[in-house]
Design a protein around this motif. Structure first.
Motif, mmCIF file in Angstrom:
data_model
loop_
_atom_site.group_PDB
_atom_site.id
_atom_site.type_symbol
_atom_site.label_atom_id
_atom_site.label_comp_id
_atom_site.label_asym_id
_atom_site.label_seq_id
_atom_site.Cartn_x
_atom_site.Cartn_y
_atom_site.Cartn_z
ATOM 1 N N TYR A 115 0.854 -1.189 0.000
ATOM 2 C CA TYR A 115 0.000 0.000 0.000
ATOM 3 C C TYR A 115 0.887 1.235 0.000
ATOM 4 C CZ TYR A 115 -2.811 3.882 1.560
ATOM 5 O OH TYR A 115 -3.401 5.108 1.653
ATOM 6 N N THR A 116 0.566 2.194 -0.863
ATOM 7 C CA THR A 116 1.237 3.490 -0.856
ATOM 8 C C THR A 116 0.172 4.576 -0.909
ATOM 9 O OG1 THR A 116 1.437 3.600 -3.263
ATOM 10 C CG2 THR A 116 3.236 2.566 -2.059
ATOM 11 N N ARG A 117 0.410 5.670 -0.188
ATOM 12 C CA ARG A 117 -0.565 6.751 -0.163
ATOM 13 C C ARG A 117 -0.655 7.449 -1.526
ATOM 14 N NH1 ARG A 117 -3.125 8.436 4.060
ATOM 15 N NH2 ARG A 117 -1.695 7.335 5.454
ATOM 16 N N ARG A 118 0.457 7.452 -2.260
ATOM 17 C CA ARG A 118 0.462 8.016 -3.604
ATOM 18 C C ARG A 118 0.963 6.961 -4.583
ATOM 19 N NH1 ARG A 118 2.190 11.906 -0.133
ATOM 20 N NH2 ARG A 118 1.044 13.888 -0.135
ATOM 21 N N GLN A 119 0.609 7.132 -5.837
ATOM 22 C CA GLN A 119 1.004 6.171 -6.849
ATOM 23 C C GLN A 119 2.527 6.075 -6.911
ATOM 24 O OE1 GLN A 119 -0.676 6.959 -10.671
ATOM 25 N NE2 GLN A 119 -0.009 5.024 -11.563
ATOM 26 N N ALA A 120 3.025 4.850 -7.029
ATOM 27 C CA ALA A 120 4.470 4.627 -7.046
ATOM 28 C C ALA A 120 4.838 3.694 -8.193
ATOM 29 C CB ALA A 120 4.929 4.037 -5.716
ATOM 30 N N GLY A 121 6.099 3.717 -8.552
ATOM 31 C CA GLY A 121 6.580 2.890 -9.647
ATOM 32 C C GLY A 121 6.795 1.447 -9.231
ATOM 33 N N PRO A 122 7.074 0.571 -10.198
ATOM 34 C CA PRO A 122 7.228 -0.860 -9.925
ATOM 35 C C PRO A 122 8.466 -1.209 -9.103
ATOM 36 C CG PRO A 122 7.830 -0.350 -12.201
ATOM 37 C CD PRO A 122 7.228 0.888 -11.627
ATOM 38 N N ASP A 123 9.404 -0.267 -8.996
ATOM 39 C CA ASP A 123 10.633 -0.554 -8.257
ATOM 40 C C ASP A 123 10.488 -0.327 -6.752
ATOM 41 O OD1 ASP A 123 11.880 -1.135 -10.653
ATOM 42 O OD2 ASP A 123 12.652 0.901 -10.916
ATOM 43 N N LEU A 124 9.354 0.207 -6.321
ATOM 44 C CA LEU A 124 9.204 0.542 -4.903
ATOM 45 C C LEU A 124 9.248 -0.696 -4.015
ATOM 46 C CD1 LEU A 124 8.698 2.644 -2.693
ATOM 47 C CD2 LEU A 124 6.245 2.305 -3.059
ATOM 48 N N GLY A 125 8.505 -1.736 -4.386
ATOM 49 C CA GLY A 125 8.473 -2.951 -3.563
ATOM 50 C C GLY A 125 9.853 -3.541 -3.323
ATOM 51 N N PRO A 126 10.617 -3.806 -4.402
ATOM 52 C CA PRO A 126 11.979 -4.307 -4.199
ATOM 53 C C PRO A 126 12.854 -3.369 -3.381
ATOM 54 C CG PRO A 126 11.281 -4.683 -6.452
ATOM 55 C CD PRO A 126 10.219 -3.826 -5.813
ATOM 56 N N ALA A 127 12.649 -2.039 -3.548
ATOM 57 C CA ALA A 127 13.447 -1.084 -2.766
ATOM 58 C C ALA A 127 13.142 -1.208 -1.281
ATOM 59 C CB ALA A 127 13.167 0.347 -3.247
ATOM 60 N N ILE A 128 11.858 -1.356 -0.926
ATOM 61 C CA ILE A 128 11.493 -1.520 0.490
ATOM 62 C C ILE A 128 12.098 -2.801 1.055
ATOM 63 C CG2 ILE A 128 9.563 -1.872 2.085
ATOM 64 C CD1 ILE A 128 7.852 -0.131 0.300
ATOM 65 N N CYS A 129 12.146 -3.840 0.239
ATOM 66 C CA CYS A 129 12.661 -5.139 0.713
ATOM 67 C C CYS A 129 14.176 -5.165 0.838
ATOM 68 C CB CYS A 129 12.210 -6.250 -0.231
ATOM 69 S SG CYS A 129 10.424 -6.517 -0.242
ATOM 70 N N GLY A 130 14.852 -4.120 0.372
ATOM 71 C CA GLY A 130 16.302 -4.058 0.495
ATOM 72 C C GLY A 130 16.716 -3.295 1.738
ATOM 73 N N GLY A 131 18.010 -3.061 1.869
ATOM 74 C CA GLY A 131 18.516 -2.236 2.970
ATOM 75 C C GLY A 131 18.156 -2.757 4.344
ATOM 76 N N VAL A 132 17.525 -1.894 5.149
ATOM 77 C CA VAL A 132 17.194 -2.228 6.535
ATOM 78 C C VAL A 132 16.313 -3.468 6.618
ATOM 79 C CG1 VAL A 132 15.977 -1.404 8.585
ATOM 80 C CG2 VAL A 132 17.426 0.163 7.301
ATOM 81 N N ALA A 133 15.453 -3.675 5.622
ATOM 82 C CA ALA A 133 14.544 -4.827 5.663
ATOM 83 C C ALA A 133 15.294 -6.153 5.682
ATOM 84 C CB ALA A 133 13.589 -4.782 4.474
ATOM 85 N N ILE A 157 8.911 0.952 10.771
ATOM 86 C CA ILE A 157 8.685 -0.222 11.615
ATOM 87 C C ILE A 157 8.786 -1.452 10.731
ATOM 88 C CG2 ILE A 157 7.073 -1.444 13.128
ATOM 89 C CD1 ILE A 157 5.796 1.260 13.781
ATOM 90 N N GLY A 158 9.757 -2.293 11.004
ATOM 91 C CA GLY A 158 9.935 -3.533 10.252
ATOM 92 C C GLY A 158 9.860 -4.714 11.207
ATOM 93 N N LEU A 159 8.968 -5.648 10.934
ATOM 94 C CA LEU A 159 8.764 -6.793 11.815
ATOM 95 C C LEU A 159 8.872 -8.089 11.021
ATOM 96 C CD1 LEU A 159 5.634 -5.493 13.774
ATOM 97 C CD2 LEU A 159 8.005 -5.511 14.573
ATOM 98 N N PRO A 160 9.613 -9.067 11.540
ATOM 99 C CA PRO A 160 9.650 -10.366 10.861
ATOM 100 C C PRO A 160 8.331 -11.100 11.054
ATOM 101 C CG PRO A 160 10.875 -10.464 12.929
ATOM 102 C CD PRO A 160 10.451 -9.036 12.750
ATOM 103 N N ILE A 161 7.927 -11.831 10.027
ATOM 104 C CA ILE A 161 6.786 -12.740 10.134
ATOM 105 C C ILE A 161 7.355 -14.134 10.324
ATOM 106 C CG2 ILE A 161 4.798 -13.715 8.925
ATOM 107 C CD1 ILE A 161 4.550 -11.066 7.417
ATOM 108 N N VAL A 162 7.005 -14.777 11.417
ATOM 109 C CA VAL A 162 7.615 -16.066 11.749
ATOM 110 C C VAL A 162 6.546 -17.141 11.887
ATOM 111 C CG1 VAL A 162 9.548 -14.960 12.916
ATOM 112 C CG2 VAL A 162 7.547 -15.628 14.235
ATOM 113 N N GLU A 163 6.951 -18.394 11.677
ATOM 114 C CA GLU A 163 6.054 -19.512 11.895
ATOM 115 C C GLU A 163 6.300 -20.095 13.279
ATOM 116 O OE1 GLU A 163 6.825 -22.311 8.788
ATOM 117 O OE2 GLU A 163 8.720 -22.966 9.646
ATOM 118 N N SER A 164 5.623 -21.187 13.605
ATOM 119 C CA SER A 164 5.679 -21.725 14.968
ATOM 120 C C SER A 164 7.065 -22.205 15.365
ATOM 121 C CB SER A 164 4.669 -22.869 15.125
ATOM 122 O OG SER A 164 4.907 -23.882 14.155
ATOM 123 N N THR A 165 7.895 -22.559 14.386
ATOM 124 C CA THR A 165 9.261 -22.998 14.685
ATOM 125 C C THR A 165 10.214 -21.819 14.844
ATOM 126 O OG1 THR A 165 9.827 -23.148 12.339
ATOM 127 C CG2 THR A 165 8.885 -25.122 13.385
#
Length: 203
Positions: free
Chosen positions: A91-109, A144-152
């Motif tokens: 979700y983005t408050r304003r329209q964004a390009g296709p590279d935004l998702g990969p950019a968020i997943c890089g760096g601190v993520a 705010i970056g949070l890991p999603i974890v399974e039961s293990t």
């Protein structure tokens, strides 16, 4: 109005006499915190009642971002163990390009994907994120970056929320997003289990 960020107030007006003159005393009570708490229970309640298919995850991301005042909210999941991250919702408050998702997943993520939550509230911390393209290019103030974890406790995805300003809802944002991340962890683990059993002819 009913805009997600609209603030509601309760106004009480009393008539009184002060120094021999009739005057009106108005007391304004900001109901923003009560409004936020109501939204918290409503959205989190829906999260646990509904099956989180991809459409519902996307709607949940939009509702949560609007409720907390986030400019960006991403849900990513490992399509298969040790494979590339798949973006389930962005979700983005304003329209964004296709590279935004990969950019968020890089760096601190990337550190989030190792199992370490990241909660950064002020631009003062940008010194530790100088190589994060998403944070730098979008002047992110709150992250705010949070890991999603399974039961293990294996990390199977991540939840990232970010804003270009400080959040008034900061005290709610971390705990609420953690509950959502935990719920997503249950859903993603169930999907993996179903895929595994189908591949083995057991489902």
């Amino acid at each position: 109005g009913d805009h997600p960020q609209a603030r509601r107030a309760e106004v009480t007006v009393q008539l009184g006499v002060f120094d021999g003159r009739t005057q009106y005393l108005a007391v304004v009570k900001d109901l923003w915190h009560e409004q936020q708490i109501d939204q918290t229970f409503r959205i989190l309640g829906e999260t646990f009642q509904a099956d989180l298919d991809d459409e519902h995850v996307a709607r949940l991301a939009e509702q949560t971002a609007n409720w907390l005042g986030l400019d960006f909210l991403l849900v990513g999941a490992q399509a298969e163990r040790h494979h590339q991250l798949e973006i389930k919702a962005l979700y983005t408050r304003r329209q964004a390009g296709p590279d935004l998702g990969p950019a968020i997943c890089g760096g601190v993520a990337r550190s989030v994907l190792t199992g370490d939550p990241v909660m950064l509230r002020s631009r003062a911390w940008q010194e530790v994120a100088t190589t994060d393209e998403f944070i730098q290019n979008n002047n992110i103030e709150t992250y705010i970056g949070l890991p999603i974890v399974e039961s293990t406790k294996e990390v199977i995805g991540l939840l990232v929320g970010a804003s270009k300003r400080r959040l008034e809802s900061w005290s709610l944002a971390g705990p609420a997003l953690q509950i959502i991340a935990d719920r997503l962890g249950l859903e993603l683990e169930m999907r993996r289990f179903q895929l595994d059993t189908r591949s083995q002819g057991l489902y």
